[in-house]
Design an enzyme around this catalytic site. Structure first.
Site, PDB file in Angstrom:
ATOM      1  N   SER A  49      -9.806  -1.149   6.805  1.00  0.00           N
ATOM      2  CA  SER A  49      -9.246  -0.958   5.465  1.00  0.00           C
ATOM      3  C   SER A  49      -8.470  -2.127   4.873  1.00  0.00           C
ATOM      4  CB  SER A  49      -8.350   0.275   5.459  1.00  0.00           C
ATOM      5  OG  SER A  49      -9.150   1.408   5.286  1.00  0.00           O
ATOM      6  N   LYS A  94       0.862  -1.186   0.000  1.00  0.00           N
ATOM      7  CA  LYS A  94       0.000   0.000   0.000  1.00  0.00           C
ATOM      8  C   LYS A  94       0.899   1.236   0.000  1.00  0.00           C
ATOM      9  CE  LYS A  94      -3.931   1.846   2.689  1.00  0.00           C
ATOM     10  NZ  LYS A  94      -4.869   1.517   3.801  1.00  0.00           N
ATOM     11  N   SER A 140      -9.692   1.295   2.582  1.00  0.00           N
ATOM     12  CA  SER A 140      -8.811   2.097   1.764  1.00  0.00           C
ATOM     13  C   SER A 140      -7.691   1.310   1.080  1.00  0.00           C
ATOM     14  CB  SER A 140      -8.190   3.209   2.617  1.00  0.00           C
ATOM     15  OG  SER A 140      -7.373   2.660   3.631  1.00  0.00           O
TER      16      SER A 140
END
Ligand code: GLN
Length: 499
Positions: free
Chosen positions: A180, A81, A156
């Site tokens: 997330s 990420k 996310s």
């Protein structure tokens, strides 16, 4: 017929590299091919680190050539990420604020996977600064769900889930402040785990809500996730993250232990939650039956204060975000508006232009909630609710080893279909409480929805520092659900052939 990389588990890739069935460089090349072929559809990546990947793989091959034992993730393709620093890449948090920010060092979580021999393929899309549940609030571009390109992958960590579901990489890291990792895992049909707060170091991961943030792995198999977690805790406590704790657990050793006689909690009232879709409700019953069929006792429990979790989270998280993001002031970090006559002007214009809408909303909310007079009305009670929720979990875990509940109230929805931020916040209803209490939680694909045909994940939550046992339950669920190793339809075998 040559195998494609997406058919292999992390363990099989490492074993194949160790035995010489294929080299780590061949695996890296196969992953690069798969990304070249598939990422135009998913748009999961923000940067592909081809040079770093090939160099890391070559180092693994050199170890083997020298007759040395190979590490456990030798040659396994991973991506990160984009809130995690990796030297040689930018760390943008999918924000214009950090668009040109070059990682000055490598985050501990990233380094530990590299130390385990993994091949770094690059950086993955996310909601800006991890605020969101769709990845649509990335300042650069949305990511598409591999199960339907018109659909969101969740967020996310949407890039992480989509890249894994499309078979672009074997493993990805995400971060989970309120769901997330788990929610995008559920929406994309992969496994995603939020370990107990403190298990994985956050050093080098851009902070959102420091009392809530936890890093964790996503993969197409529980075993892959467990292997990644082993690597993440190897080396023990990270002195550079004061919340990091030593974790002696072996996440692989007990994966296939029987769950017979163990107790799994369910919360019947949760299945009546408004907004919960009928097919998710059916999937939860199925998951409970599957665990029961393996000898687990299903027990009703309650978390009476869970109803207040969203309210508490959307006070605590914005307050912490406001504090953490104050460092992006247009002076030291991030975007700097040129030609400003005063420092005040430079700060305010840099922040106004560097952040997008949701990041501004969160910080303004946090600033307001922490102001005097307001603080007593919201922040203080939210912290009290936090104590109550933690106590609820402690009581429940005296009676059960794990709690089963949905991850997301619905399957994936179309880009832009939910425009009201509050409606998105409400969809975090099942994931937020374990961030508030800090305990461990995982989402495992259970079935495809009977109406939508889209993946549905079940969430299992466990007590703090019982992560290894939680993985045993996750493995039991996976074993009975025949979704193990699944690549989204239309992606399997597209590029990524191994000779
Ligand atoms: N959806 C939640 C939020 O927007 C969770 C985000 C996260 O875990 N990073 O705050």
């Amino acid at each position: 017929m040559p195998a494609t990389l997406d058919q292999l588990s992390a363990r099989q890739i490492a074993a194949g590299v160790a035995s010489g069935a294929f080299s780590a460089v061949e695996v890296a090349q196969a992953a690069l091919d798969a990304i070249a072929e598939r990422d135009a559809d998913t748009q999961a990546f923000l940067q592909v680190s081809e040079d770093l990947a090939l160099a890391a793989a070559a180092r693994v091959d050199a170890l083997r050539a020298a007759g040395r034992a190979l590490p456990p993730l030798a040659g396994v393709p991973v991506a990160f990420k984009d809130n995690m620093n990796l030297l040689g890449t930018r760390t943008t948090c999918a924000s214009h604020m950090l668009e040109r920010y070059e990682s000055p060092f490598t985050a501990t979580c990233v380094q530990r996977l590299l130390d385990a021999g993994a091949t770094p393929l690059g950086k993955l899309n996310m909601d800006e600064f991890a605020f969101g549940s769709t990845t649509d609030s990335s300042a650069f571009h949305p990511t598409n769900n591999p199960w339907g390109l018109a659909l969101v992958p969740g967020g996310s960590s949407g890039g992480s889930a989509a890249a894994v579901a499309a078979g672009e990489v074997t493993l990805a890291l995400g971060s989970d402040t309120g769901g997330s990792i788990r929610q995008p895992a559920s929406l994309c049909g992969v496994v995603g785990m939020k370990p107990t707060y403190g298990v994985v170091s956050r050093y080098g991961v851009v902070a959102f809500g420091s009392s809530l943030d936890q890093v964790g792995p996503l993969g197409r198999r529980v075993e892959d996730v467990a292997l990644a977690l082993n690597a993440l805790v190897a080396g023990g406590r990270d002195p550079r993250d004061s919340t990091s704790q030593a974790c002696e657990q072996d996440f692989i050793a007990h994966l296939d232990d029987p769950i017979e006689g163990r107790h799994v909690g369910i919360i019947p009232s949760l299945l009546e939650a408004p907004g919960l879709s009928a097919e998710v409700r059916v999937a939860m019953r199925l998951a409970a039956e599957r665990l029961e069929a393996q000898g687990a006792h299903i027990v009703e429990v309650s978390l009476p204060n869970m109803a207040s979790a969203i309210a508490a989270y959307y006070v605590i998280a914005p307050c912490e975000a406001f504090s953490n993001l104050a460092r992006f002031d247009g002076v030291r970090y991030g975007y700097q508006e040129p030609g400003c006559a005063t420092l005040a002007k430079q700060t305010s214009l840099s922040r106004a232009r560097g952040f997008d809408q949701e990041a501004k909303r969160r910080q303004m909310l946090g600033a307001y909630l922490l102001s005097s007079g307001v603080y007593e009305q919201y922040y203080l009670p939210a912290q009290k609710v936090r104590t109550l929720i933690t106590a609820d979990y402690q009581r429940a875990f005296e009676r059960v080893d794990a709690i089963l509940m949905p991850t997301s109230p619905t399957v994936a929805w179309e880009h832009g279909a939910i425009s009201d931020p509050a409606a998105l916040y409400l969809a975090d209803v099942f994931t937020i409480s374990s961030n508030i209490a800090g305990n461990c939680a995982i989402s495992v694909p259970v079935c495809l929805g009977s109406e939508s045909g889209l993946p549905i994940g079940a969430q299992l939550q466990g007590p703090s520092f019982a992560d290894a046992r939680l993985l045993t339950f996750a493995r039991a669920l996976e074993r009975s659900c025949s979704m193990e190793g699944l690549v989204a339809p239309g992606f399997a075998g597209r590029g990524g052939e191994l000779a």
